[in-house]
Scaffold this motif. Structure first.
Motif, PDB file in Angstrom:
ATOM      1  N   ASP A  39       1.367  -1.935  -3.057  1.00 53.16           N
ATOM      2  CA  ASP A  39       1.148  -1.596  -4.473  1.00 53.16           C
ATOM      3  C   ASP A  39       2.492  -1.510  -5.193  1.00 53.16           C
ATOM      4  N   ARG A  40       2.950  -2.622  -5.706  1.00 53.80           N
ATOM      5  CA  ARG A  40       4.274  -2.632  -6.326  1.00 53.80           C
ATOM      6  C   ARG A  40       4.323  -1.851  -7.631  1.00 53.80           C
ATOM      7  N   ARG A  41       3.164  -1.585  -8.245  1.00 50.27           N
ATOM      8  CA  ARG A  41       3.125  -0.792  -9.491  1.00 50.27           C
ATOM      9  C   ARG A  41       2.760   0.668  -9.217  1.00 50.27           C
ATOM     10  N   ARG A  55      -4.809  -4.295 -14.252  1.00 49.82           N
ATOM     11  CA  ARG A  55      -4.204  -5.605 -14.031  1.00 49.82           C
ATOM     12  C   ARG A  55      -4.441  -6.068 -12.603  1.00 49.82           C
ATOM     13  N   THR A  89      -5.315   0.243  -5.576  1.00 49.28           N
ATOM     14  CA  THR A  89      -3.967   0.798  -5.589  1.00 49.28           C
ATOM     15  C   THR A  89      -3.735   1.610  -4.326  1.00 49.28           C
ATOM     16  N   LYS A 111       3.881   3.384 -11.495  1.00 47.63           N
ATOM     17  CA  LYS A 111       3.668   3.158 -12.921  1.00 47.63           C
ATOM     18  C   LYS A 111       2.232   3.401 -13.380  1.00 47.63           C
ATOM     19  N   HIS A 112       1.269   3.269 -12.486  1.00 44.64           N
ATOM     20  CA  HIS A 112      -0.133   3.401 -12.912  1.00 44.64           C
ATOM     21  C   HIS A 112      -0.623   4.836 -12.760  1.00 44.64           C
ATOM     22  N   GLN A 170      10.998  -8.020  -5.043  1.00 47.70           N
ATOM     23  CA  GLN A 170      10.861  -6.837  -5.887  1.00 47.70           C
ATOM     24  C   GLN A 170      12.151  -6.031  -5.971  1.00 47.70           C
ATOM     25  N   SER A 172      -5.315   0.366 -11.306  1.00 45.74           N
ATOM     26  CA  SER A 172      -4.551  -0.697 -11.950  1.00 45.74           C
ATOM     27  C   SER A 172      -5.492  -1.765 -12.493  1.00 45.74           C
TER      28      SER A 172
END
Length: 725
Positions: free
Chosen positions: A145-147, A157, A181, A150-151, A311, A155
């Motif tokens: 989960d690279r985000r 997206r 996520t 942030k979430h 990343q 997510s």
């Protein structure tokens, strides 16, 4: 006056009030024009009536939909908020969620205190996002989960991307990639807060399968739970829960257990390559476990390294370095030694402390990893070099000390296993002539001697219920008068049967049972030829009784069992030396006779340079089983070879491949060990047939030096005065 009138005439106040100037035509015209403009009819629509109706209807529908959607969204938001708020209040402190195992673990230590195997659900200890290696933390985020930071737990997206991928691959929108996520995955690991209850679930497997369901309803619950977790815990706390509960193959729960299991180090110490390999296990733990397929695990780690690089977690140089030097298993993990032994030991203790334990247990065992490696290498060598390619034949090996402490166990050709069929402990096979030493043990203890003479001649016995039975020697010949030593050395069948009948079949059965042969033993004279079934472990333990001077042994592998972190044993050794079966003098004579089997008899292929060896071969009818049982002064080893489906072996007898496997095993075991002499008699000359009058004829006891009554009296006097057993 005139000046005054002129002055009034110049006033312009009157012009403000246009309504009072009735003679001015222009204002009237303007009023008329203005009046006409106000009364001008509206421009008629050029659209057809039907179009106007449709447009109006659509506008009405859109307005209604907007009202419905906005109201519904408001209601959904209210319900979602209430649901999240409720779950928020039920979430426990983060420390209560780090160890979610329903079962405990079992760590097995060898005789030197080194770990050689794990069973159950391993948990290496609680770790947090702050205490693990930063490379491991980055690898997990990059992979799963690279985000993540942030979430808000979900997510959109990611979900949209997953749906797009699923549709492009021809699956349903929710089949395959889920777009979950890390928080949602953690919620799933927690089973949405529903604990495992054995009374409600058929098994833990069924419970876990329910937790992994991917239905829409389940997904909605997962979303709510994830959002509640985001509100209750920090990002690092959520990541800590995930790192402690994720399953990573080979019974390892959590990254600390996995790091210890695969690399022999803490999760705080793993480098970039090791971190990538651990993170790569999350996709399919069993498939990518390095203990199952190291190359496949390394290839998966390469993908994780690429993600980390893309990343920004590692540089190009770091990625290249990690790829050029991929993670390797620790020596212990690479060996995966003693899988059959570990499974056997797990059955030695009570299930609630082994297979079904809810505690973390440590078992100290008798395993010697050096000897275990020797046995495994010997088996591999023989099958690679002396067995035809494609053969389905199997083999098993057991090595133990004279007191019954098992030092090595191989239960089949596949070495790195867990839970596999163990041919050393579970296969019951006929031992053939490997059983004969127990016939001779009974005879020696009842007055016969190693140099007693017996006739090898045609013999027919009437078996009640079966009729006449005529045993034959392997070479189909008769050899006349032979000593007991020669009869055993050449594995003659007829003397063994005559001897068993003379001393009494019941006595032979008693001796074999006391030595540890627990299987149902044949009632007829075929007992002497190994017609009963036994396991390799039982046979090896019985031979250990001969080596130790005639006392029974119970083979054992468990020395002590204790809870992890507690040095007080909950249980101790369950095995070892038992009661005496035959006299030490009888045992010494029997060992001498078995020494001759290896020196110049059927067991010559088992000879070791500079080391005294005693043993016995065994081959059953139609060569369905082939054995070699033997010992040095230090260790006893047993080898069995055959097919699982009882298919006859081709060109194999106990004096062939089994003796060679034994030789390869023990030559490695005894390497570097100072050889000791066997505890046997040492006559000045080999026994010969010197006096034909001292020959047992047709099953009579003419070859005994003392009779049974004398022997019983001797044992009784010895027990009373301390000079006997």
């Amino acid at each position: 006056m005139t000046g005054q009138k002129r002055g009034r005439g110049k006033l312009v106040a009157e012009r403000r009030y246009k309504a009072t100037n009735k003679t001015s035509p222009k204002p009237k015209a303007k009023r008329a024009t203005t009046k006409k403009a106000r009364r001008a009819p509206k421009r008629k629509s050029t659209q057809p009536f039907v179009v106007r109706v449709v447009v109006g209807f659509v506008r009405w529908i859109l307005r209604a939909l907007w009202i419905i959607i906005s109201r519904t969204a408001l209601v959904v938001a209210l319900i979602l908020g209430l649901s999240v708020g409720y779950i928020y209040t039920t979430l426990p402190p983060v420390t209560d969620l780090l160890d979610g195992r329903a079962r405990g673990s079992v760590t097995l230590l060898d005789r030197n205190g080194s770990i050689f195997a794990w069973r159950g659900e391993q948990f290496g200890g609680q770790i947090t996002a702050d205490t693990v290696s930063p490379h491991l933390k980055n690898a997990i985020v990059a992979t799963e989960d690279r985000r993540f930071y942030k979430h808000f737990g979900v997510s959109p997206r990611g979900i949209a991307s997953a749906i797009k991928i699923n549709l492009s691959e021809g699956r349903g929108p929710l089949s395959g990639h889920g777009g979950s996520t890390l928080t949602q995955q953690t919620a799933k690991l927690l089973c949405l807060g529903v604990p495992y209850d054995p009374t409600e679930w058929e098994s833990q497997t069924a419970y876990e399968a329910d937790c992994r369901q991917g239905t829409i309803a389940r997904k909605l619950k997962e979303v709510v739970y994830a959002m509640a977790m985001e509100a209750r815990y920090s990002k690092d706390e959520i990541l800590s829960i995930y790192m402690n509960r994720a399953y990573l193959g080979a019974g390892a729960n959590g990254f600390e257990a996995a790091a210890q299991r695969y690399f022999g180090k803490s999760a705080a110490e793993v480098n970039i390559a090791e971190s990538a390999m651990l993170a790569g296990l999350l996709t399919a733990p069993s498939r990518y476990a390095p203990t199952n397929n190291l190359k496949r695990s390394q290839e998966r780690a390469g993908i994780v390294l690429l993600l980390m690089n893309q990343q920004g977690f590692i540089t190009d140089a770091e990625r290249a370095e990690a790829k050029a030097h991929p993670a390797e298993l620790s020596e212990t993990a690479e060996k995966r030694a003693g899988g059959y032994f570990a499974d056997w030991v797990m059955g030695a203790g009570p299930d609630f402390l082994t297979r079904d334990t809810t505690e973390d247990v440590v078992i100290d065992t008798t395993l010697d990893q050096r000897i275990q490696t020797a046995a495994e290498e010997a088996l591999t060598y023989i099958f690679e070099n002396k067995v035809r390619a494609g053969s389905k034949a199997q083999a098993a090996i057991v090595v133990m000390s004279a007191d019954g402490a098992v030092r090595a166990m191989v239960g089949g050709r596949k070495l790195k296993v867990s839970g596999a069929f163990n041919r050393a402990t579970q296969a019951r096979r006929q031992p053939g002539s490997a059983f004969k030493p127990f016939v001779y043990a009974a005879a020696l203890d009842l007055g016969w001697s190693y140099d007693s003479v017996i006739m090898d001649e045609p013999l027919t016995l009437d078996i009640p219920g079966s009729g006449p039975w005529t045993p034959q020697n392997y070479d189909r010949k008769f050899h006349g008068a032979v000593t007991l030593t020669d009869a055993l050395r050449n594995s003659f069948n007829i003397p063994a049967v005559k001897l068993a009948v003379d001393v009494g079949l019941e006595n032979v059965r008693t001796v074999a049972e006391m030595f540890g042969i627990e299987s149902d033993l044949a009632q007829g004279p075929a007992l002497a030829l190994g017609a009963s079934e036994s396991t390799l472990l039982e046979m090896t333990g019985a031979y250990a009784g001969i080596l130790n001077g005639g006392s029974s042994v119970t083979p054992y592998g468990l020395k002590s069992l204790r809870l992890k972190g507690d040095n007080t044993p909950l249980m101790g050794q369950d095995g070892g030396l038992g009661e005496r079966v035959i006299t030490p003098e009888s045992a010494q004579e029997l060992i001498y006779m078995m020494y001759n089997v290896v020196q110049n008899g059927t067991g010559r292929r088992a000879q070791l340079d500079g080391i005294e060896v005693a043993g016995k071969t065994g081959t059953t009818q139609a060569a369905r089983d082939a054995w070699f049982m033997g010992f040095t002064a230090d260790y006893v080893a047993g080898v069995w070879m055959g097919y699982d489906d009882n298919t006859p072996l081709t060109g194999v007898t106990g004096s062939g491949l089994p003796a060679e496997i034994w030789h390869e095993t023990m030559s490695r075991v005894m390497a570097g060990v100072d050889p000791k002499p066997l505890p046997m008699i040492r006559p000045s000359a080999p026994p010969t047939v010197a006096d034909q009058s001292n020959v047992a004829q047709s099953g009579t006891a003419g070859g005994r030096k003392t009779d049974k009554a004398d022997n019983v009296l001797r044992d009784l006097l010895g027990a009373i005065f301390g000079t006997g057993n």
